[in-house]
Design an enzyme around this catalytic site. Structure first.
Site, mmCIF file in Angstrom:
data_model
loop_
_atom_site.group_PDB
_atom_site.id
_atom_site.type_symbol
_atom_site.label_atom_id
_atom_site.label_comp_id
_atom_site.label_asym_id
_atom_site.label_seq_id
_atom_site.Cartn_x
_atom_site.Cartn_y
_atom_site.Cartn_z
ATOM 1 N N HIS A 1 -5.347 -5.488 -3.466
ATOM 2 C CA HIS A 1 -5.858 -6.839 -2.705
ATOM 3 C C HIS A 1 -6.543 -6.263 -1.511
ATOM 4 C CE1 HIS A 1 -1.589 -6.998 -0.454
ATOM 5 N NE2 HIS A 1 -2.210 -5.923 -0.453
ATOM 6 N N SER B 1 -1.131 -2.447 -3.235
ATOM 7 C CA SER B 1 -1.732 -2.345 -2.075
ATOM 8 C C SER B 1 -2.068 -0.700 -1.688
ATOM 9 C CB SER B 1 -0.856 -2.793 -0.913
ATOM 10 O OG SER B 1 -1.654 -2.959 0.275
#
Length: 195
Positions: free
Chosen positions: A119, A94
């Protein structure tokens, strides 16, 4: 790494954290939040002012965290004069992968067993009024565009590839992250010292 307000590394012999700071080694090894971001940024700014000719080496092992603090770390890495060599050990997921990507191009490294995950940013605000939720959704979309553009600029991948991959959790090995453009090198294991 101690947690708290940005700490200035003093030259006191024997203190391990300060020794690591003097060597310009940083260890963002936890979830990214305001406190950690402020500490890392403070240390990078101090090291920048202390000697602009010595590079900085953050060793990243982070499950991700808050978007705004992560972007502020990325921005600080772009602002400081010394090259920032990002090294992924363990997991850079992330916002951790965004910080990893922000290292000086050609100086982003992953250790052989490291994992990287990208993501799209998520929102944690669900219990507000409808109007507030719409404004939050618009802000999350702006942040997503900003992070997508960082990956496009730093990896060389086209916008449509990054956008599609950010729709879900995409995990990569060190060599896959190198092929993707998130890191430039994969460290090799030193087998000479093994028994």
């Amino acid at each position: 790494m101690p947690i708290g307000v940005p700490k200035v590394p003093f030259r006191i012999p024997g203190e391990e954290d300060n020794r690591l700071y003097r060597e310009r080694l940083l260890f963002p090894g936890q979830q990214v939040d305001d406190e950690i971001a402020n500490q890392l940024i403070g240390i990078m700014m101090y090291l920048n002012g202390e000697d602009e000719n010595k590079d900085i080496y953050p060793y990243i092992n982070s499950p991700g965290g808050a978007v705004i603090p992560g972007i502020s770390i990325y921005d600080a890495m772009q602002f400081v004069v010394p090259d920032v060599h990002t090294i992924c050990m363990g997991l850079a997921a992330s916002m951790g992968s965004s910080v990893l990507t922000g290292g000086e191009i050609t100086k982003r490294i992953a250790l052989p067993h490291a994992r990287v995950m990208i993501h799209q940013p998520a929102s944690s605000y669900y219990d507000g009024q409808a109007g507030e939720c719409i404004m939050e959704a618009e802000e999350v979309l702006k942040l997503r565009d900003s992070i997508t553009n960082v990956y496009v600029q730093r990896t060389g991948k086209p916008l449509w590839v990054i956008s599609g991959d950010m729709e879900r959790d995409v995990f990569m090995s060190a060599t896959e992250a190198q092929a993707y453009g998130i890191v430039d090198l994969v460290a090799v294991e030193n087998t000479e010292d093994l028994l």
